[in-house]
Scaffold this motif. Structure first.
Motif, PDB file in Angstrom:
ATOM      1  N   VAL A   1       0.836  -1.211   0.000  1.00  4.78           N
ATOM      2  CA  VAL A   1       0.000   0.000   0.000  1.00  4.78           C
ATOM      3  C   VAL A   1       0.865   1.253   0.000  1.00  4.78           C
ATOM      4  N   GLU A   2       1.913   1.256   0.805  1.00  6.48           N
ATOM      5  CA  GLU A   2       2.791   2.436   0.874  1.00  6.48           C
ATOM      6  C   GLU A   2       3.487   2.678  -0.467  1.00  6.48           C
ATOM      7  N   ALA A   3       3.951   1.610  -1.122  1.00  4.29           N
ATOM      8  CA  ALA A   3       4.591   1.761  -2.429  1.00  4.29           C
ATOM      9  C   ALA A   3       3.603   2.332  -3.448  1.00  4.29           C
ATOM     10  N   LEU A   4       2.360   1.859  -3.434  1.00  6.22           N
ATOM     11  CA  LEU A   4       1.346   2.374  -4.356  1.00  6.22           C
ATOM     12  C   LEU A   4       1.030   3.837  -4.061  1.00  6.22           C
TER      13      LEU A   4
ATOM     14  N   ARG B   1      -2.299   4.234 -11.992  1.00  5.52           N
ATOM     15  CA  ARG B   1      -2.496   4.884 -13.290  1.00  5.52           C
ATOM     16  C   ARG B   1      -3.353   6.120 -13.105  1.00  5.52           C
ATOM     17  N   ASP B   2      -3.047   7.137 -13.901  1.00  2.37           N
ATOM     18  CA  ASP B   2      -3.851   8.359 -13.887  1.00  2.37           C
ATOM     19  C   ASP B   2      -5.093   8.156 -14.737  1.00  2.37           C
ATOM     20  N   THR B   3      -6.212   8.719 -14.288  1.00  2.00           N
ATOM     21  CA  THR B   3      -7.434   8.705 -15.086  1.00  2.00           C
ATOM     22  C   THR B   3      -7.705  10.126 -15.557  1.00  2.00           C
ATOM     23  N   ALA B   4      -8.205  10.264 -16.751  1.00  2.00           N
ATOM     24  CA  ALA B   4      -8.493  11.584 -17.314  1.00  2.00           C
ATOM     25  C   ALA B   4      -9.834  12.103 -16.798  1.00  2.00           C
ATOM     26  N   ALA B   5      -9.977  13.414 -16.787  1.00  2.00           N
ATOM     27  CA  ALA B   5     -11.265  14.022 -16.455  1.00  2.00           C
ATOM     28  C   ALA B   5     -12.242  13.677 -17.579  1.00  2.00           C
ATOM     29  N   ARG B   6     -13.489  13.450 -17.204  1.00  2.00           N
ATOM     30  CA  ARG B   6     -14.466  13.070 -18.220  1.00  2.00           C
ATOM     31  C   ARG B   6     -15.868  13.498 -17.800  1.00  2.00           C
ATOM     32  N   THR B   7     -16.772  13.461 -18.750  1.00  2.00           N
ATOM     33  CA  THR B   7     -18.165  13.787 -18.483  1.00  2.00           C
ATOM     34  C   THR B   7     -18.918  12.494 -18.263  1.00  2.00           C
TER      35      THR B   7
ATOM     36  N   ARG C   1     -25.870  15.532 -16.638  1.00  2.00           N
ATOM     37  CA  ARG C   1     -24.462  15.434 -17.022  1.00  2.00           C
ATOM     38  C   ARG C   1     -23.612  16.027 -15.904  1.00  2.00           C
ATOM     39  N   ILE C   2     -22.578  15.288 -15.520  1.00  2.00           N
ATOM     40  CA  ILE C   2     -21.677  15.761 -14.475  1.00  2.00           C
ATOM     41  C   ILE C   2     -20.236  15.646 -14.957  1.00  2.00           C
ATOM     42  N   GLN C   3     -19.380  16.460 -14.382  1.00  2.00           N
ATOM     43  CA  GLN C   3     -17.959  16.423 -14.723  1.00  2.00           C
ATOM     44  C   GLN C   3     -17.242  15.580 -13.672  1.00  2.00           C
ATOM     45  N   ILE C   4     -16.596  14.512 -14.100  1.00  2.00           N
ATOM     46  CA  ILE C   4     -15.839  13.654 -13.205  1.00  2.00           C
ATOM     47  C   ILE C   4     -14.383  14.102 -13.281  1.00  2.00           C
ATOM     48  N   PRO C   5     -13.796  14.480 -12.147  1.00  2.00           N
ATOM     49  CA  PRO C   5     -12.419  14.995 -12.170  1.00  2.00           C
ATOM     50  C   PRO C   5     -11.393  13.899 -12.449  1.00  2.00           C
ATOM     51  N   ALA C   6     -10.211  14.321 -12.876  1.00  2.00           N
ATOM     52  CA  ALA C   6      -9.114  13.383 -13.084  1.00  2.00           C
ATOM     53  C   ALA C   6      -8.748  12.776 -11.734  1.00  2.00           C
ATOM     54  N   GLY C   7      -8.215  11.587 -11.769  1.00  2.00           N
ATOM     55  CA  GLY C   7      -7.849  10.923 -10.521  1.00  2.00           C
ATOM     56  C   GLY C   7      -6.816   9.846 -10.766  1.00  2.00           C
ATOM     57  N   LYS C   8      -6.743   8.919  -9.862  1.00  2.00           N
ATOM     58  CA  LYS C   8      -5.813   7.805  -9.971  1.00  2.00           C
ATOM     59  C   LYS C   8      -6.560   6.523  -9.667  1.00  2.00           C
ATOM     60  N   LYS C   9      -6.070   5.417 -10.224  1.00  2.00           N
ATOM     61  CA  LYS C   9      -6.643   4.114  -9.929  1.00  2.00           C
ATOM     62  C   LYS C   9      -5.512   3.105  -9.834  1.00  2.00           C
ATOM     63  N   VAL C  10      -5.783   2.013  -9.155  1.00  2.00           N
ATOM     64  CA  VAL C  10      -4.815   0.928  -9.062  1.00  2.00           C
ATOM     65  C   VAL C  10      -5.157  -0.075 -10.155  1.00  2.00           C
ATOM     66  N   ALA C  11      -4.156  -0.411 -10.952  1.00  2.00           N
ATOM     67  CA  ALA C  11      -4.343  -1.374 -12.032  1.00  2.00           C
ATOM     68  C   ALA C  11      -3.547  -2.633 -11.697  1.00  2.00           C
ATOM     69  N   PHE C  12      -4.016  -3.769 -12.180  1.00  2.00           N
ATOM     70  CA  PHE C  12      -3.316  -5.033 -11.967  1.00  2.00           C
ATOM     71  C   PHE C  12      -3.136  -5.715 -13.309  1.00  2.00           C
ATOM     72  N   LYS C  13      -1.900  -6.081 -13.612  1.00  2.00           N
ATOM     73  CA  LYS C  13      -1.599  -6.804 -14.836  1.00  2.00           C
ATOM     74  C   LYS C  13      -1.167  -8.207 -14.436  1.00  2.00           C
ATOM     75  N   VAL C  14      -1.889  -9.198 -14.911  1.00  2.00           N
ATOM     76  CA  VAL C  14      -1.644 -10.593 -14.551  1.00  2.00           C
ATOM     77  C   VAL C  14      -0.351 -11.081 -15.201  1.00  2.00           C
ATOM     78  N   ALA C  15       0.448 -11.820 -14.442  1.00  2.00           N
ATOM     79  CA  ALA C  15       1.684 -12.400 -14.959  1.00  2.00           C
ATOM     80  C   ALA C  15       1.353 -13.465 -16.001  1.00  2.00           C
ATOM     81  N   GLN C  16       2.188 -13.583 -17.007  1.00  2.00           N
ATOM     82  CA  GLN C  16       1.956 -14.549 -18.078  1.00  2.00           C
ATOM     83  C   GLN C  16       1.904 -15.980 -17.544  1.00  2.00           C
ATOM     84  N   THR C  17       2.734 -16.294 -16.555  1.00  2.00           N
ATOM     85  CA  THR C  17       2.727 -17.659 -16.011  1.00  2.00           C
ATOM     86  C   THR C  17       1.384 -17.983 -15.370  1.00  2.00           C
TER      87      THR C  17
END
Length: 135
Positions: free
Chosen positions: A66-69, A86-92, A101-117
């Motif tokens: 968590v601290e590293a993220l 990962r950064d997320t862009a602002a969007r409607t 219609r609302i404006q959603i601000p830019a933010g951050k999200k945690v992404a996970f990429k599965v190892a090939q194995t």
């Protein structure tokens, strides 16, 4: 006029409750969730540590991840995958129910990429693995 009482239905006797499932049973079913206590039990069992020591190890590992993220670093977990921020862009967007219609601000999200194995192992074990790995 008489007033009818509204009693709650009687509770089932304690014997009717389902028995608690062990860690092996909980993880054996597809789509199940491994709780922290089950993870601690499995770490203790596989490492020979006490449950208290295993809990401290699991907590330390989670805190480190968590601290590293929080610092924006990626966390590689060999054989499992990589967690990254990962950064997320602002969007409607559209507010449900009102169609406003609302404006959603830019933010951050945690992404996970599965190892090939792991992806390969899941593919071999499950014919519909692509449903599990939609991202």
């Amino acid at each position: 006029m008489t007033k009818k009482s509204t009693k709650a239905p009687a509770k089932k006797p304690a014997a009717a409750k389902a028995p608690k499932r062990g860690a092996a049973e909980a993880t054996a079913g597809r789509g199940g969730k491994v709780a922290k206590t089950q993870l601690v039990e499995q770490v203790a069992e596989k490492s020979g540590l006490t449950k208290k020591q295993a809990a401290q190890g699991v907590d330390a590992a989670m805190d480190t991840i968590v601290e590293a993220l929080r610092q924006g670093q990626s966390v590689g977990l060999p054989g499992l995958g990589t967690l990254s921020v990962r950064d997320t862009a602002a969007r409607t967007g559209v507010r449900p129910g009102t169609s406003e219609r609302i404006q959603i601000p830019a933010g951050k999200k945690v992404a996970f990429k599965v190892a090939q194995t792991l992806k390969g192992e899941l593919k071999q074990r499950s014919p519909d693995y692509h449903v599990l790995l939609a991202d």
